[in-house]
Write an enzyme that holds these catalytic residues in place. Sequence first.
Site, PDB file in Angstrom:
ATOM      1  N   ASN A   9       0.829  -1.204  -0.005  1.00 54.20           N
ATOM      2  CA  ASN A   9      -0.003   0.033  -0.047  1.00 54.20           C
ATOM      3  C   ASN A   9       0.853   1.251  -0.111  1.00 54.20           C
ATOM      4  O   ASN A   9       1.549   1.524   0.918  1.00 54.20           O
ATOM      5  CB  ASN A   9      -0.954  -0.190   1.195  1.00 54.20           C
ATOM      6  CG  ASN A   9      -1.591   1.315   1.460  1.00 54.20           C
ATOM      7  OD1 ASN A   9      -1.863   2.103   0.488  1.00 54.20           O
ATOM      8  ND2 ASN A   9      -2.068   1.520   2.615  1.00 54.20           N
ATOM      9  N   LYS A  11       0.194   4.272   0.163  1.00 51.91           N
ATOM     10  CA  LYS A  11      -0.625   5.632   0.541  1.00 51.91           C
ATOM     11  C   LYS A  11      -0.421   6.577  -0.305  1.00 51.91           C
ATOM     12  O   LYS A  11      -0.414   6.529  -1.651  1.00 51.91           O
ATOM     13  CB  LYS A  11      -0.092   5.594   1.731  1.00 51.91           C
ATOM     14  CG  LYS A  11       0.259   4.542   2.578  1.00 51.91           C
ATOM     15  CD  LYS A  11       0.548   4.629   3.956  1.00 51.91           C
ATOM     16  CE  LYS A  11       0.460   3.252   4.765  1.00 51.91           C
ATOM     17  NZ  LYS A  11       0.470   3.335   6.024  1.00 51.91           N
ATOM     18  N   HIS A  95      -9.335   0.891   5.184  1.00 50.35           N
ATOM     19  CA  HIS A  95      -8.108   0.985   5.656  1.00 50.35           C
ATOM     20  C   HIS A  95      -8.266   1.875   6.998  1.00 50.35           C
ATOM     21  O   HIS A  95      -9.001   2.916   7.035  1.00 50.35           O
ATOM     22  CB  HIS A  95      -6.910   1.640   4.604  1.00 50.35           C
ATOM     23  CG  HIS A  95      -5.571   1.677   5.142  1.00 50.35           C
ATOM     24  ND1 HIS A  95      -5.180   2.621   5.952  1.00 50.35           N
ATOM     25  CD2 HIS A  95      -4.690   0.712   4.941  1.00 50.35           C
ATOM     26  CE1 HIS A  95      -3.820   2.164   6.495  1.00 50.35           C
ATOM     27  NE2 HIS A  95      -3.544   1.128   5.706  1.00 50.35           N
ATOM     28  N   GLU A  97      -6.556   4.301   8.092  1.00 46.81           N
ATOM     29  CA  GLU A  97      -6.104   5.826   7.647  1.00 46.81           C
ATOM     30  C   GLU A  97      -7.303   6.350   7.082  1.00 46.81           C
ATOM     31  O   GLU A  97      -7.708   7.623   7.577  1.00 46.81           O
ATOM     32  CB  GLU A  97      -4.826   6.087   6.919  1.00 46.81           C
ATOM     33  CG  GLU A  97      -3.701   5.492   7.966  1.00 46.81           C
ATOM     34  CD  GLU A  97      -2.523   5.217   7.040  1.00 46.81           C
ATOM     35  OE1 GLU A  97      -2.439   5.417   5.703  1.00 46.81           O
ATOM     36  OE2 GLU A  97      -1.541   4.721   7.649  1.00 46.81           O
ATOM     37  N   GLU A 167      -5.125  -5.627  10.518  1.00 48.43           N
ATOM     38  CA  GLU A 167      -4.234  -4.475  11.010  1.00 48.43           C
ATOM     39  C   GLU A 167      -4.389  -3.569  12.140  1.00 48.43           C
ATOM     40  O   GLU A 167      -5.225  -2.776  12.246  1.00 48.43           O
ATOM     41  CB  GLU A 167      -4.142  -3.485   9.576  1.00 48.43           C
ATOM     42  CG  GLU A 167      -4.257  -4.140   8.275  1.00 48.43           C
ATOM     43  CD  GLU A 167      -3.454  -2.852   7.329  1.00 48.43           C
ATOM     44  OE1 GLU A 167      -2.357  -3.129   6.784  1.00 48.43           O
ATOM     45  OE2 GLU A 167      -3.987  -1.675   7.057  1.00 48.43           O
ATOM     46  N   GLY A 173       2.458   1.703  10.801  1.00 46.04           N
ATOM     47  CA  GLY A 173       3.633   2.693  10.556  1.00 46.04           C
ATOM     48  C   GLY A 173       4.319   3.133  11.935  1.00 46.04           C
ATOM     49  O   GLY A 173       5.046   4.302  11.847  1.00 46.04           O
ATOM     50  N   SER A 213       3.472  -2.678  10.335  1.00 49.51           N
ATOM     51  CA  SER A 213       5.088  -2.854  10.256  1.00 49.51           C
ATOM     52  C   SER A 213       5.683  -4.180   9.869  1.00 49.51           C
ATOM     53  O   SER A 213       6.527  -4.545  10.538  1.00 49.51           O
ATOM     54  CB  SER A 213       5.327  -2.520  11.908  1.00 49.51           C
ATOM     55  OG  SER A 213       4.967  -1.104  12.258  1.00 49.51           O
TER      56      SER A 213
HETATM   57  C1  PEP Z   1      -0.502  -0.289   5.838  1.00 52.90           C
HETATM   58  O1  PEP Z   1      -0.500   0.837   5.436  1.00 52.90           O
HETATM   59  O2  PEP Z   1      -1.319  -1.116   5.701  1.00 52.90           O
HETATM   60  C2  PEP Z   1       0.379  -0.656   6.880  1.00 52.90           C
HETATM   61  C3  PEP Z   1       0.233  -1.761   7.607  1.00 52.90           C
HETATM   62  O3  PEP Z   1       1.385   0.271   7.026  1.00 52.90           O
HETATM   63  P1  PEP Z   1       3.066  -0.172   7.818  1.00 52.90           P
HETATM   64  O4  PEP Z   1       3.408  -1.508   7.058  1.00 52.90           O
HETATM   65  O5  PEP Z   1       3.915   1.007   7.114  1.00 52.90           O
HETATM   66  O6  PEP Z   1       2.754  -0.377   9.057  1.00 52.90           O
END
Ligand code: PEP
Length: 249
Positions: A9, A11, A95, A97, A167, A173, A213
């Site tokens: 992803n 973003k 998601h 975010e 997630e 992040g 992460s």
């Molecule tokens: C994501 O954007 O879905 C995500 C898991 O980000 P990260 O891997 O940076 O934690």
Amino acid sequence: MRKPIIAGNWKMYKSVKESVDFAKQLNEKLKGIVDREIVIAPTFLAASSVIDALRFSNIRVATQDAHWENEGAYTSGISPAFLKELGVKFAILGHSEKRQYDNETDERVNRKLKNVLRNDLKAIVCVGETLQERESGKTENIIESQVKGCFEGIGLGDLSNIVIAYEPVWAIGTGKNATPEQANEVHAFIRGLIAKKYNAEAAGNIRLQYGGSVKPENIKQLMAQPDIDGALVGGASLKIDSFEALVKF
Ligand code: PEP
């Protein structure tokens, strides 16, 4: 057998030109890999150019959202019908975010999911608890209510076109990943919810990704868990060597 699925992803990173250059490089590195599904989700703006750059590739293109209608007076809306026309294969929905900054709700994710499926696209549906929810012992309640809301009215026959991404918000992040055991525990719980709502076969077949992460250093242990079928990756999907290592875990 559930085919592993590794998705990046991107973003709001990488311009159109950067996305195309990156996709071409990835294509060279990941050529011929067919035992796992590889998905990248660039900015909407780059979807068309990236798809052109990936003709005949084993890498699929996703978008980071999609609308619940195909057309209408929805300024800035992204129609799944238009995405289908471009050759987009997946849409990431719900998601954290989007939930945090754009007031995304399970009800809206559900409407989007139905329309994505109507347009013959596949969906990656994201669920996950916040740190506060985890610490107050509410993880399972939250996940159950998200799955219930997002899957309202979704038929058994649609499940093969849906991937669920667990997630935990506190791991996205932040560099703090859930331990493989913590992640697997929630995955097993989600599989149980699918078994309850549909049946054991559907629960056994649906693919569950972990996100939060994920890096080349921890993907192997995560993927070794029985209920983890893939990863949805943000930060570590933005560098060629790192995404290559994730796909080749
Ligand atoms: C994501 O954007 O879905 C995500 C898991 O980000 P990260 O891997 O940076 O934690």
